[in-house]
Design a protein around this motif. Structure first.
Motif, PDB file in Angstrom:
ATOM      1  N   LEU A   1       0.838  -1.200   0.000  1.00  0.00           N
ATOM      2  CA  LEU A   1       0.000   0.000   0.000  1.00  0.00           C
ATOM      3  C   LEU A   1       0.874   1.252   0.000  1.00  0.00           C
ATOM      4  CD1 LEU A   1      -2.423  -1.209   2.792  1.00  0.00           C
ATOM      5  CD2 LEU A   1      -2.807  -1.302   0.333  1.00  0.00           C
ATOM      6  N   THR A   2       0.323   2.328  -0.486  1.00  0.00           N
ATOM      7  CA  THR A   2       1.053   3.592  -0.446  1.00  0.00           C
ATOM      8  C   THR A   2       0.753   4.290   0.873  1.00  0.00           C
ATOM      9  OG1 THR A   2      -0.760   4.691  -1.580  1.00  0.00           O
ATOM     10  CG2 THR A   2       1.083   3.945  -2.933  1.00  0.00           C
ATOM     11  N   PRO A   3       1.792   4.618   1.627  1.00  0.00           N
ATOM     12  CA  PRO A   3       1.562   5.260   2.924  1.00  0.00           C
ATOM     13  C   PRO A   3       1.044   6.694   2.744  1.00  0.00           C
ATOM     14  CG  PRO A   3       3.885   4.644   2.658  1.00  0.00           C
ATOM     15  CD  PRO A   3       3.175   4.345   1.383  1.00  0.00           C
ATOM     16  N   ASP A   4      -0.229   6.906   3.033  1.00  0.00           N
ATOM     17  CA  ASP A   4      -0.792   8.250   2.915  1.00  0.00           C
ATOM     18  C   ASP A   4      -1.595   8.641   4.150  1.00  0.00           C
ATOM     19  OD1 ASP A   4      -2.850   6.504   2.571  1.00  0.00           O
ATOM     20  OD2 ASP A   4      -3.667   7.437   0.775  1.00  0.00           O
ATOM     21  N   PHE A   5      -1.480   7.867   5.205  1.00  0.00           N
ATOM     22  CA  PHE A   5      -2.193   8.134   6.452  1.00  0.00           C
ATOM     23  C   PHE A   5      -1.289   8.945   7.366  1.00  0.00           C
ATOM     24  CE2 PHE A   5      -3.230   6.641  10.824  1.00  0.00           C
ATOM     25  CZ  PHE A   5      -4.481   7.223  10.918  1.00  0.00           C
ATOM     26  N   GLN A   6      -1.787  10.044   7.892  1.00  0.00           N
ATOM     27  CA  GLN A   6      -1.010  10.879   8.809  1.00  0.00           C
ATOM     28  C   GLN A   6      -1.409  10.573  10.246  1.00  0.00           C
ATOM     29  OE1 GLN A   6       1.492  13.025   7.960  1.00  0.00           O
ATOM     30  NE2 GLN A   6       1.211  12.196   5.916  1.00  0.00           N
ATOM     31  N   LEU A   7      -0.442  10.128  11.028  1.00  0.00           N
ATOM     32  CA  LEU A   7      -0.716   9.845  12.432  1.00  0.00           C
ATOM     33  C   LEU A   7      -0.850  11.152  13.205  1.00  0.00           C
ATOM     34  CD1 LEU A   7       1.790   6.933  12.934  1.00  0.00           C
ATOM     35  CD2 LEU A   7      -0.676   6.768  13.093  1.00  0.00           C
ATOM     36  N   PRO A   8      -1.679  11.179  14.263  1.00  0.00           N
ATOM     37  CA  PRO A   8      -1.828  12.399  15.061  1.00  0.00           C
ATOM     38  C   PRO A   8      -0.568  12.681  15.868  1.00  0.00           C
ATOM     39  CG  PRO A   8      -3.019  10.599  16.064  1.00  0.00           C
ATOM     40  CD  PRO A   8      -2.507  10.095  14.750  1.00  0.00           C
ATOM     41  N   ASP A   9      -0.498  13.877  16.450  1.00  0.00           N
ATOM     42  CA  ASP A   9       0.665  14.268  17.240  1.00  0.00           C
ATOM     43  C   ASP A   9       0.761  13.517  18.562  1.00  0.00           C
ATOM     44  OD1 ASP A   9       1.389  16.054  15.295  1.00  0.00           O
ATOM     45  OD2 ASP A   9       0.360  17.746  16.238  1.00  0.00           O
ATOM     46  N   LYS A  10      -0.373  13.074  19.096  1.00  0.00           N
ATOM     47  CA  LYS A  10      -0.364  12.351  20.363  1.00  0.00           C
ATOM     48  C   LYS A  10      -1.415  11.247  20.329  1.00  0.00           C
ATOM     49  CE  LYS A  10      -3.571  15.438  22.666  1.00  0.00           C
ATOM     50  NZ  LYS A  10      -3.908  16.125  23.864  1.00  0.00           N
TER      51      LYS A  10
ATOM     52  N   PHE B   1     -10.043   3.703  12.091  1.00  0.00           N
ATOM     53  CA  PHE B   1     -11.206   3.063  11.463  1.00  0.00           C
ATOM     54  C   PHE B   1     -11.785   3.917  10.341  1.00  0.00           C
ATOM     55  CE2 PHE B   1     -11.547   0.530  15.476  1.00  0.00           C
ATOM     56  CZ  PHE B   1     -11.309  -0.693  14.881  1.00  0.00           C
ATOM     57  N   GLU B   2     -11.768   5.233  10.500  1.00  0.00           N
ATOM     58  CA  GLU B   2     -12.282   6.118   9.448  1.00  0.00           C
ATOM     59  C   GLU B   2     -11.371   6.126   8.228  1.00  0.00           C
ATOM     60  OE1 GLU B   2     -12.813   9.902  11.315  1.00  0.00           O
ATOM     61  OE2 GLU B   2     -14.484   9.206  12.542  1.00  0.00           O
ATOM     62  N   ALA B   3     -10.084   5.858   8.449  1.00  0.00           N
ATOM     63  CA  ALA B   3      -9.130   5.863   7.340  1.00  0.00           C
ATOM     64  C   ALA B   3      -9.294   4.651   6.441  1.00  0.00           C
ATOM     65  CB  ALA B   3      -7.706   5.934   7.872  1.00  0.00           C
ATOM     66  N   GLY B   4      -9.960   3.634   6.928  1.00  0.00           N
ATOM     67  CA  GLY B   4     -10.200   2.445   6.105  1.00  0.00           C
ATOM     68  C   GLY B   4      -9.469   1.226   6.612  1.00  0.00           C
ATOM     69  N   SER B   5      -9.861   0.104   6.068  1.00  0.00           N
ATOM     70  CA  SER B   5      -9.294  -1.164   6.516  1.00  0.00           C
ATOM     71  C   SER B   5      -7.818  -1.299   6.129  1.00  0.00           C
ATOM     72  CB  SER B   5     -10.095  -2.334   5.961  1.00  0.00           C
ATOM     73  OG  SER B   5     -10.080  -2.320   4.552  1.00  0.00           O
ATOM     74  N   ASP B   6      -7.392  -0.642   5.048  1.00  0.00           N
ATOM     75  CA  ASP B   6      -5.983  -0.726   4.655  1.00  0.00           C
ATOM     76  C   ASP B   6      -5.077  -0.196   5.756  1.00  0.00           C
ATOM     77  OD1 ASP B   6      -6.865  -1.703   2.268  1.00  0.00           O
ATOM     78  OD2 ASP B   6      -6.461   0.129   1.117  1.00  0.00           O
ATOM     79  N   VAL B   7      -5.450   0.933   6.327  1.00  0.00           N
ATOM     80  CA  VAL B   7      -4.647   1.541   7.389  1.00  0.00           C
ATOM     81  C   VAL B   7      -4.653   0.651   8.628  1.00  0.00           C
ATOM     82  CG1 VAL B   7      -4.491   3.507   8.971  1.00  0.00           C
ATOM     83  CG2 VAL B   7      -4.953   3.892   6.548  1.00  0.00           C
ATOM     84  N   PHE B   8      -5.835   0.169   9.007  1.00  0.00           N
ATOM     85  CA  PHE B   8      -5.938  -0.684  10.181  1.00  0.00           C
ATOM     86  C   PHE B   8      -5.094  -1.946  10.019  1.00  0.00           C
ATOM     87  CE2 PHE B   8      -7.890  -4.191  12.502  1.00  0.00           C
ATOM     88  CZ  PHE B   8      -7.816  -3.698  13.799  1.00  0.00           C
ATOM     89  N   PHE B   9      -5.214  -2.616   8.880  1.00  0.00           N
ATOM     90  CA  PHE B   9      -4.461  -3.849   8.682  1.00  0.00           C
ATOM     91  C   PHE B   9      -2.963  -3.591   8.535  1.00  0.00           C
ATOM     92  CE2 PHE B   9      -8.672  -5.586   7.470  1.00  0.00           C
ATOM     93  CZ  PHE B   9      -8.734  -6.527   8.488  1.00  0.00           C
TER      94      PHE B   9
END
Length: 151
Positions: free
Chosen positions: A91-100, A110-118
């Protein structure tokens, strides 16, 4: 600097005060450390204490393992786990993790989708197994040494 060191070593000092079988304490702590690598933020302590209870390991140590893992590694390990999992899954990493880390983290995942979760889950499983193995042996040796000194 001393306050930071004291804050980071506090869970270990509490762990050494637990009077129980070193194997059960070390197993509980390793389980908590492993679960602490997974993307179930907000539910990790409940999950690890429940599993420790079923396995008849030390639940206090399991909770301390989760707490210590999140405290010591924080967002660094989640970023690494996501990167590792996304590369393995292609997968292409396009999810930004929060600061904390907070309770919004799990909803963001969960809102980012199953790709991010898995991706987070796979990366957490890959990094969690060796980390739990190392933590188990470290805590077990410390507790056995303590037990031999007090005998």
């Amino acid at each position: 600097m001393n306050r930071i060191i004291t804050f980071l070593t506090k869970p270990y000092k509490k762990l050494l005060k637990v009077e129980a079988d070193p194997h059960k304490v070390a197993s509980g702590f390793a389980l908590g450390s492993f679960i602490g690598m997974t993307p179930f933020v907000g539910m990790q302590i409940l999950i690890s204490v429940s599993i420790a209870s079923l396995a008849k390991w030390n639940g206090i140590a399991a909770g301390l393992g989760v707490f210590n893992t999140n405290l010591a590694t924080g967002l660094f390990i989640f970023s690494f786990n996501y990167y590792l999992g996304s590369k393995i899954l292609g997968l292409t990493p396009d999810f930004q993790l929060p600061d904390k880390l907070d309770f919004r983290f799990i909803s963001m995942v969960f809102e980012a989708g199953s790709d991010v979760f898995f991706s987070l889950l796979l990366g957490g499983l890959i990094t969690g197994v060796p980390f739990a193995f190392l933590v188990y042996h470290l805590i077990y040796r410390i507790l056995k040494r303590k037990q031999l000194k007090s005998s």
